[in-house]
Design an enzyme around this catalytic site. Structure first.
Site, PDB file in Angstrom:
ATOM      1  N   GLU A  90      -5.888  -4.741  10.309  1.00 17.85           N
ATOM      2  CA  GLU A  90      -4.874  -3.721  10.550  1.00 17.85           C
ATOM      3  C   GLU A  90      -5.166  -2.984  11.851  1.00 17.85           C
ATOM      4  OE1 GLU A  90      -2.680  -2.661   6.703  1.00 17.85           O
ATOM      5  OE2 GLU A  90      -4.267  -1.208   6.980  1.00 17.85           O
TER       6      GLU A  90
ATOM      7  N   GLU B   2      -6.814   5.068   7.485  1.00 14.43           N
ATOM      8  CA  GLU B   2      -6.530   6.480   7.177  1.00 14.43           C
ATOM      9  C   GLU B   2      -7.724   7.127   6.466  1.00 14.43           C
ATOM     10  OE1 GLU B   2      -2.779   5.747   5.264  1.00 14.43           O
ATOM     11  OE2 GLU B   2      -1.955   5.176   7.206  1.00 14.43           O
TER      12      GLU B   2
ATOM     13  N   ASN C 127       0.884  -1.169   0.000  1.00 12.19           N
ATOM     14  CA  ASN C 127       0.000   0.000   0.000  1.00 12.19           C
ATOM     15  C   ASN C 127       0.921   1.218   0.000  1.00 12.19           C
ATOM     16  OD1 ASN C 127      -1.805   2.048   0.476  1.00 12.19           O
ATOM     17  ND2 ASN C 127      -2.273   1.450   2.591  1.00 12.19           N
ATOM     18  N   TRP C 128       1.061   1.800  -1.174  1.00  8.14           N
ATOM     19  CA  TRP C 128       2.019   2.911  -1.306  1.00  8.14           C
ATOM     20  C   TRP C 128       1.525   4.194  -0.644  1.00  8.14           C
ATOM     21  CZ3 TRP C 128       4.272   2.940  -7.007  1.00  8.14           C
ATOM     22  CH2 TRP C 128       5.063   1.794  -7.171  1.00  8.14           C
ATOM     23  N   LYS C 129       0.218   4.277  -0.374  1.00 14.65           N
ATOM     24  CA  LYS C 129      -0.378   5.495   0.203  1.00 14.65           C
ATOM     25  C   LYS C 129      -0.103   6.696  -0.721  1.00 14.65           C
ATOM     26  CE  LYS C 129      -0.037   3.318   4.658  1.00 14.65           C
ATOM     27  NZ  LYS C 129      -0.050   3.441   6.104  1.00 14.65           N
TER      28      LYS C 129
ATOM     29  N   GLY D 231       2.693  -1.086   4.192  1.00 14.94           N
ATOM     30  CA  GLY D 231       2.840   0.317   3.839  1.00 14.94           C
ATOM     31  C   GLY D 231       4.300   0.674   3.632  1.00 14.94           C
ATOM     32  N   GLY D 232       4.903   1.219   4.663  1.00 14.72           N
ATOM     33  CA  GLY D 232       6.273   1.727   4.583  1.00 14.72           C
ATOM     34  C   GLY D 232       7.260   0.796   3.895  1.00 14.72           C
TER      35      GLY D 232
ATOM     36  N   HIS E  57      -9.533   1.572   4.488  1.00 11.25           N
ATOM     37  CA  HIS E  57      -8.274   1.740   5.230  1.00 11.25           C
ATOM     38  C   HIS E  57      -8.498   2.717   6.391  1.00 11.25           C
ATOM     39  CE1 HIS E  57      -4.186   2.838   6.251  1.00 11.25           C
ATOM     40  NE2 HIS E  57      -3.837   1.687   5.696  1.00 11.25           N
TER      41      HIS E  57
ATOM     42  N   GLY F 298       2.102   2.422  10.590  1.00 15.96           N
ATOM     43  CA  GLY F 298       3.075   3.504  10.434  1.00 15.96           C
ATOM     44  C   GLY F 298       3.742   3.926  11.739  1.00 15.96           C
TER      45      GLY F 298
ATOM     46  N   SER G 146       2.933  -2.041  10.269  1.00 15.95           N
ATOM     47  CA  SER G 146       4.379  -2.131  10.502  1.00 15.95           C
ATOM     48  C   SER G 146       4.941  -3.525  10.237  1.00 15.95           C
ATOM     49  CB  SER G 146       4.736  -1.667  11.922  1.00 15.95           C
ATOM     50  OG  SER G 146       4.363  -0.303  12.104  1.00 15.95           O
TER      51      SER G 146
HETATM   52  P1  PGA Z   1       2.609   0.346   7.534  1.00 13.48           P
HETATM   53  O1  PGA Z   1       1.171   0.548   6.837  1.00 13.48           O
HETATM   54  O2  PGA Z   1       3.131  -0.974   7.031  1.00 13.48           O
HETATM   55  O3  PGA Z   1       3.419   1.509   7.098  1.00 13.48           O
HETATM   56  O4  PGA Z   1       2.351   0.293   9.009  1.00 13.48           O
HETATM   57  C1  PGA Z   1       0.298  -0.514   6.649  1.00 13.48           C
HETATM   58  C2  PGA Z   1      -0.970  -0.008   6.041  1.00 13.48           C
HETATM   59  O5  PGA Z   1      -1.391   1.098   6.396  1.00 13.48           O
HETATM   60  O6  PGA Z   1      -1.609  -0.672   5.197  1.00 13.48           O
END
Ligand code: PGA
Length: 255
Positions: A171, A101, A13-15, A238-239, A99, A177, A217
């Site tokens: 999640e 966010e 998930n590149w966001k 994500g990251g 998600h 994050g 994470s």
């Molecule tokens: P993260 O994000 O791996 O940076 O914690 C995961 C996500 O939000 O899907």
């Protein structure tokens, strides 16, 4: 069904990261690293503006492309939004919905998550549906109720047949994050709660065949331990998905 019979899906998930040019560079770096790795499905969920370059650069590879959200209407006066049909025509196969966010910053509710889910499924997209508790909920001991209610509300009206196109991503919001990861035991237990909820909604067979990912994470260091758990069928990353070598280690951990 035992875990080994379910596919493992590793999704990035590149966001809101990577311009189209940067997307191309990252994908070109990643392609040879993950080529020939058959033990899991590999998906990159990218910003809308990166979709065409991502689809083009991954043609003929083992990498599939996803979007990070979708609107529920087929078309109309929704300035700034994108429909399932538009995504489909661009070669998108997966879409992340709900998600945390989106829920936190863009007023997404279980109701709109449900509408988006049904619209995406109707268009033949595969949905990565995100659920998870916030820190206070975990500390209050109500995680199981929260993920179970989210799962029920978000899937309301989704029929059993469409469940083959649904992946659930567990999640925990406090782990996204933050560098804080759920322990493998916590991840397994809560993914198990989601699976039991699916069993109540759709029966054991569908519950046992649904892919449930962990996200929050997940990284090159902790992926193997998380992915070894019996209820964890992949990751939403994500990251660590923004660095080709790290993402590759996670893909390898899923082999
Ligand atoms: P993260 O994000 O791996 O940076 O914690 C995961 C996500 O939000 O899907």
């Amino acid at each position: 069904m035992d875990k080994a019979k379910r596919p493992v899906v590793i999704a990035g998930n590149w966001k809101m990261n990577k311009t189209p040019a940067e997307a191309k560079t990252l994908i070109e770096e990643l392609k040879p690293m993950v080529s020939g790795k058959k033990g899991c499905d590999i998906v990159l969920c990218v910003p809308y503006v990166d979709i065409s370059v991502a689809v083009e650069s991954t043609k003929g590879t083992n990498i599939k492309i996803g979007a990070e959200n979708v609107h529920f209407a087929e078309s109309g006066a929704y300035t700034g939004e994108i429909s399932s049909k538009m995504l489909k025509e661009c070669g998108v196969e997966y879409v992340i919905i709900g998600h945390s966010e989106r829920r936190q910053y863009f007023a997404e509710t279980d109701e709109t998550v449900n509408l988006r889910t049904k619209a995406a499924l109707a268009e033949g997209l595969k949905v990565i549906l995100c659920v998870g508790e916030v820190k206070e909920q975990r500390l209050s001991g109500i995680t199981d109720e929260i993920v179970s209610i989210q799962t029920k509300l978000d899937l309301a009206g989704v029929n059993a047949d469409d469940m083959k196109n649904v992946i659930i991503a567990y999640e925990p919001v406090w782990a996204i994050g933050t560098g804080l990861t759920a322990t493998p035991e916590q991840a397994d237990e809560t993914c198990g709660v989601i699976r039991s909820t699916l069993a109540k909604l759709y029966g054991e067979n569908i519950a046992e065949s649904t892919v449930i990912q962990y996200g929050g994470s997940m990284n090159a260091k902790n992926a193997a331990e998380l992915l070894a758990k019996k209820n964890v069928d992949g990751g939403l990353i994500g990251g660590a998905s923004l660095k080709a070598p790290d993402f590759t280690v996670i893909v390898e951990a899923a082999q």
